[in-house]
Structures are given as C-alpha cells and as structure tokens.
Design a protein around this motif. Structure first.
Motif, PDB file in Angstrom:
ATOM      1  N   ARG A 136       0.816  -1.220   0.000  1.00 47.35           N
ATOM      2  CA  ARG A 136       0.000   0.000   0.000  1.00 47.35           C
ATOM      3  C   ARG A 136       0.848   1.268   0.000  1.00 47.35           C
ATOM      4  NH1 ARG A 136      -0.429  -2.701   4.670  1.00 47.35           N
ATOM      5  NH2 ARG A 136       0.124  -1.702   6.654  1.00 47.35           N
ATOM      6  N   HIS A 137       2.086   1.202   0.479  1.00 52.11           N
ATOM      7  CA  HIS A 137       2.969   2.370   0.459  1.00 52.11           C
ATOM      8  C   HIS A 137       4.118   2.207  -0.529  1.00 52.11           C
ATOM      9  CE1 HIS A 137       0.801   4.048   3.787  1.00 52.11           C
ATOM     10  NE2 HIS A 137       1.148   3.088   4.619  1.00 52.11           N
TER      11      HIS A 137
ATOM     12  N   SER B  49      -0.973  -3.550  11.214  1.00 52.61           N
ATOM     13  CA  SER B  49      -0.476  -3.018   9.947  1.00 52.61           C
ATOM     14  C   SER B  49       0.440  -3.996   9.225  1.00 52.61           C
ATOM     15  CB  SER B  49       0.265  -1.702  10.180  1.00 52.61           C
ATOM     16  OG  SER B  49       1.446  -1.915  10.928  1.00 52.61           O
TER      17      SER B  49
ATOM     18  N   PHE C   6       9.459   2.909  -3.381  1.00 51.79           N
ATOM     19  CA  PHE C   6       8.726   3.624  -2.348  1.00 51.79           C
ATOM     20  C   PHE C   6       7.780   4.643  -2.976  1.00 51.79           C
ATOM     21  CE2 PHE C   6      12.762   2.421  -0.254  1.00 51.79           C
ATOM     22  CZ  PHE C   6      12.217   1.552   0.687  1.00 51.79           C
ATOM     23  N   GLY C   7       6.583   4.701  -2.434  1.00 47.93           N
ATOM     24  CA  GLY C   7       5.571   5.603  -2.957  1.00 47.93           C
ATOM     25  C   GLY C   7       5.806   7.044  -2.556  1.00 47.93           C
TER      26      GLY C   7
ATOM     27  N   TYR D 195       4.255   8.989  -0.671  1.00 53.76           N
ATOM     28  CA  TYR D 195       3.905   9.364   0.692  1.00 53.76           C
ATOM     29  C   TYR D 195       4.974   8.947   1.705  1.00 53.76           C
ATOM     30  CZ  TYR D 195      -0.804  10.566  -0.858  1.00 53.76           C
ATOM     31  OH  TYR D 195      -1.874  11.161  -1.486  1.00 53.76           O
ATOM     32  N   VAL D 196       6.060   8.355   1.211  1.00 54.07           N
ATOM     33  CA  VAL D 196       7.147   7.918   2.092  1.00 54.07           C
ATOM     34  C   VAL D 196       8.234   8.979   2.112  1.00 54.07           C
ATOM     35  CG1 VAL D 196       8.876   6.135   2.526  1.00 54.07           C
ATOM     36  CG2 VAL D 196       6.649   5.495   1.576  1.00 54.07           C
TER      37      VAL D 196
ATOM     38  N   ILE E 285       5.354   8.080   7.071  1.00 56.92           N
ATOM     39  CA  ILE E 285       4.221   8.132   6.155  1.00 56.92           C
ATOM     40  C   ILE E 285       3.606   9.519   6.255  1.00 56.92           C
ATOM     41  CG2 ILE E 285       2.037   7.098   5.472  1.00 56.92           C
ATOM     42  CD1 ILE E 285       4.508   5.282   5.202  1.00 56.92           C
TER      43      ILE E 285
ATOM     44  N   PRO F   8       1.472  13.786  -0.557  1.00 49.55           N
ATOM     45  CA  PRO F   8       2.558  13.214  -1.364  1.00 49.55           C
ATOM     46  C   PRO F   8       3.746  14.175  -1.466  1.00 49.55           C
ATOM     47  CG  PRO F   8       0.740  13.883  -2.771  1.00 49.55           C
ATOM     48  CD  PRO F   8       0.247  14.009  -1.362  1.00 49.55           C
TER      49      PRO F   8
END
Length: 583
Positions: A314-315, A402, A480-481, A483-484, A490, A494
C-alpha cells in the motif's frame, strides 16, 4: 562468536540475496562508528589473499545455473583465477556435443563505478567492504523536503531499475571464490528449469557431491560456534529439488545444526497452459513443501502471486515483472526478521539497551516458533515502512495490525490458536515525523498493547527491538511511494508525483516483521495436501505418471502424502489421514 552460514539456491533467491548483502554492506559502514549494535562477524569471514591483503567476505554458498552471473566471474575479483575454485566439469557424455558461445557480457555503469572505487585499494579494512556508495543525509531534512540529487552519488544508479538482468548487476559485496557454485550441464536461458523434475539428480555424481560438501565445509569448519544455516530457496522451479537433494546430502553431517529455510518465489501471472502442465505445477508445490519442510527445522514461505496489488504494497510502487524490484521487498523482510541473530547481547544498562533489545540465537527462535518441531511451517508478515508509535499521552499500542502477509494462501479470518511468534521492530519512528523512537518507548507500546491487535490466542512471543532503521543502499529500486519521506515516515501529503522513490530519495526506513506459527496457515498446507491426494496418488492418473517420471515410487508418494497430512494436522484439531480423500 555465533556464526551463521547462508545458502542461496536459484535465481530469485540470489536476487533477494544481493539486496540482503547490500543491506549488510551498509551496516558495515555504519558499524565503524560502533553505533548499530550488530556483530557483523556472524555473517562475514575474515580472510587474506596470497599477497597478504585482508578480505572480508560473506559466509555464503550460492547455487545458480551457468551464465547467470552476467559480467561477474564465479571466482570473484578478490583472488587471482584458480582452477580449483571453478565449478568442476564432470565428463559423463561421449556422444556429440553442441557448443553455445556468446561474447562476454559488459559490466554496467554501476559495476564499473565499483571497480573505479576499488582501484588503489591495497589494504582494505576488515570492518568494511573497501568501498561504500552510501547515500548522504541532509541534516537539515524535514518531513516534506527532498534531498538534492546533487549531493548523491552518480546518476547511473537511476538506470538500474530498467537495466538489471542478473543478480550480480547490483551486488556490492565481494564474494569468496568458493561461494558461487554453477550447476554443471546447465546454462541460463537455455536449460529448462521450471519444475521439480528439472532440478533432480545434480548430486548423484560423487564428484559433484564432494565439491559442494567441501565448499560448505570450508565455511563451517572456520566457525567457532555455528548457530545455524539460513537458506534462501527459489521455489518457482527446479531449485526446489536441488535444495531438497542438497539438504538430504548434508543432513547427516549437520543434523544437529538448525536450518531456517525461506521458500521464495517471485510474483507470477498463471499462463494459459495445458492440463498436464497445470498438474505438474500443482505437484511441484506439494512435493517441494513436503520435502523441504521435512529436511529443515522451520520453513517460511514467501511469495505472493501478485505483490503490487496486495495490501502489503500500500505504500510501495512495485512492478511485479521486475525481479530487481520484487526481490528488494522480500529482502527487507528477511533482513529484519533475521536481525536478532546478529544483534549484540543487551546489557543491563540504559546505554546498552539503546543499542538493541532481544538478541536471539537461531536455535532458540526456530524452536519457539515451530513449537519444538510440532509446527514446521511459519507465516511471514511485515510492514515496509513500519508504523509509527501512537501519539504520546493517548491510549494505544504499536500497530501490529499493519503487518501484512508475504506468505500466500493464508486465511486471515481464521480464529484458531496462534501458538508462537518472533516479532522484530527495527527503527520505529515517533508520530508526525518526530524522529526515532527509543527502545524503551517501543517496549512500552508493545508490551502494554491490547490483545485485540493480535489474531487468535498468543501463548509465546519473542520480541526484538533495534533503534536503528534500515539504511537504504544507493543501488536500490524505486519502490517507495510518494507518501514515504526520506526517513520512512508516512506523510499526509505526497512528496512528489513520481512513480517511485529509491536509494537516491529515501535514506532509511523503519520496518516491523514477524514469523508466526498461526493456524491461519492451515489453508496453505491443506491445499497442497488435497491437491497431492487428488492428482498424485493414483497411478492411473496423469499426476501419478508425472510422479513416476520424477522418480517417486508409489510407496514414496504415500510417504509424501503422509508428511503433508502430518503438517496439516499440526494446524488443526483434525487428523488428516493420507490414506483418505474426504476433503
């Protein structure tokens, strides 16, 4: 000393292993300051070249097909070429031969940069690899700022996402000449190696068996106190059989040494295959589980069919078709869950506790999670990046909910008994980008947590905490997305619109991982038992003929079914009799 010998078998396992050793390379650099609280000699050996130059190489034996090393020689680059270190070519064929010849594969820009860094390296330190391509932290970094690429190492790193073709393309560690064993009479891309039968029989020749035994013995005999073997096995093809045959061959000599086995496979989309091919694939899953679990002390399957679309990612921004990307995900989890084996023993003082809590011997962890060998398959769960601690002054606990499964075919809604777990929390962060949490803060949030954050009834838990996050090496894929943050927080918004961020953008991340002997594994084990019964036990069926072609007589097939039945029974109150098929 509590040494661990690592054995990697197969392409995907070696991809995972390259990331694993890159993580260790980063830890070696940080350990020079004495702050990480790790004993790197657990995984590494000290050596010396004939010129008297000190070396520091992984205590590793890696198996793969010939031609799978790309531009890197099997003998490595630390020592001069020596025929005795090359895989032997046993002459067993007197008929006509076909020679496949190709030009040497050129090194990519990353490997060339490593060569340039090591030029003039005449006396490398025993505490490091001799060179470091580490990312540079911006000490003024805040949650929403991005470290400038002008402070980073060369731009060639960005090209690795699309250019990696071999697991050596991004490996920073120097390997010992005895580490890589290429299977004889095979060649990468030419030899079919996609099911169990293709990997059988490689150690029937006495010379080949003696060679791999001698290579393993070389690493074992120099250990003061061997705590165990950690196996990474590519279970997507023939290396499942290679691993089983290897474990069986060396089992008598090391029968008292713990063997922790990670059964790995990359994401895959089932192709349209014939009825027989589907049966072969199903039997491969069942046979490999039966044999590998019987020959190891604890087997941890890891390999979701689709990683990119899973809850785990998800991330993350993962491309399931790229081994370079997917192997990095599994390597982060494996690095963290094995961290207690190389953590320094905690002392009674606050200073020592801040360096880590809960160091563990492999034997103790394996015995606990397997419930003294009653449950030999364990579920692997992780959170990458890991969750932050709850806000100070508010009720709550570390968010174990999580953590998501990396083991396929498990039933998370199952409310049976969760017998034991080994939980590792690495580099936990304070909420809202508040910095690193102390060991004491993590312990308070974990031990006072509500039982509701765990599934089922937990009887035993081994907790290990390291205050140091996982440093991200520069040759790391952009998974890594947006939001990282650079420190693994997290973010609410963004940080960039790019598809993924890698070692040039993210400095370190917190991780939480655990292995559990939960009854949620019953569908995983029972599914392979049921499939084996229906497809393999009848000699009149296609599956029965497949097993016969693989060399399993009727009695041996019954033994495999009985072994799977015993495995399934350990996760259920019901006895799964191998002679029945009432499912």
């Amino acid at each position: 000393m509590r040494e661990v010998v690592t054995v990697q078998l197969g392409g995907f396992a070696n991809y995972v292993g390259s990331h694993f050793w890159n993580f260790q390379d980063e830890a070696l650099g940080a350990d020079e300051d004495g702050l990480v609280g790790l004993d790197m000699n657990v995984l590494y050996r000290v050596g010396e070249t004939r010129q008297g130059i000190g070396t520091y190489t992984p205590r590793l034996l890696a198996f793969d097909l010939r031609g799978s090393l790309g531009a890197v020689r099997a003998a490595g680059s630390l020592y001069e070429r020596s025929p005795q270190f090359e895989s032997s070519a046993v002459a067993t064929w007197n008929g006509q031969t076909v020679t496949h010849r190709h030009e040497p594969i050129p090194k990519n820009d990353f490997l060339k940069s490593l060569d340039e860094e090591s030029e003039g390296w005449s006396q490398p330190s025993v505490s490091g690899s001799g060179f470091q391509l580490t990312n540079v932290a911006d000490t003024t970094h805040s949650g929403n700022s991005v470290p400038s690429e002008e402070t980073r190492e060369s731009s060639f790193v960005q090209s690795l996402d699309d250019s990696v073709e071999y697991w050596t393309d991004y490996l920073k560690a120097h390997l010992h000449p005895r580490s890589v064993y290429e299977l004889p009479n095979t060649f990468h891309g030419l030899t079919p190696f996609d099911n169990y039968s293709s990997g059988q029989g490689f150690f029937k020749e006495q010379e080949q068996l003696e060679e791999v035994e001698n290579r393993l013995r070389f690493f074992v005999e120099e250990c003061d106190h061997l705590q165990g073997f950690q196996f990474m096995v590519d279970n997507s093809g023939g290396f499942a059989a290679v691993a089983a045959d290897f474990l069986e061959a060396v089992g008598d000599e090391y029968n008292r040494t713990p063997k922790l086995l990670f059964s790995l496979r990359p994401p895959w989309i089932p192709p349209k295959v014939s009825h027989r091919d589907a049966i072969v694939a199903s039997l491969h899953e069942s046979v490999s589980l039966a044999r590998l679990s019987s020959l190891s002390n604890l087997l941890v399957p890891a390999g979701l069919q689709q990683l990119a679309s899973s809850k785990f990612a998800r991330h993350l921004c993962v491309n399931d078709s790229k081994l370079f990307c997917t192997s990095a995900v599994y390597a982060t989890a494996l690095n963290t869950i094995t961290l207690p084996f190389r953590m320094e023993v905690s002392g009674p003082t606050a200073t020592s506790q801040e360096r880590g809590f809960g160091s563990s011997d492999m034997s103790n962890m394996v015995r606990l999670v397997s419930c003294s060998q009653q449950k030999k398959v364990a579920l692997l769960e992780a959170a990458v990046p890991g969750p932050a601690l709850p806000v100070a002054g508010t009720p709550g606990s570390f968010d174990l909910a999580s953590l998501s499964s990396l083991t396929p075919d498990v039933d998370h809604s199952y409310t049976g008994t969760q017998a034991a777990e080994a939980l590792v929390i690495q580099g936990a962060r304070l909420p809202g980008g508040g910095g690193s949490a102390s060991v004491a803060q993590v312990l308070e949030c974990t031990f006072t947590g509500k039982p509701a954050v765990r599934r089922g009834a937990l009887s035993l838990c081994q907790l290990s905490v390291s205050p140091n996050p996982l440093p991200i090496p520069v040759p790391f894929p952009s998974i890594f997305g947006p939001y990282v943050s650079a420190r693994g927080d997290i973010l609410p918004n963004p940080i960039a619109s790019t598809a993924g961020r890698g070692g040039l953008d993210v400095l370190s991340i917190p991780i939480a991982a655990r292995v559990t002997s939960t009854d949620s594994l019953l569908p995983y084990v029972k599914g392979r038992l049921t499939s084996f019964r229906k497809l393999g036990l009848s000699r009149a069926s296609v599956g029965g003929g497949v097993l016969e072609d693989w060399g399993f007589a009727k009695e041996e097939a019954q033994d495999l079914a009985e072994g799977l039945g015993n495995l399934a029974s350990a996760y259920s109150d019901r006895r799964f009799d191998s002679a029945t098929d009432s499912d």
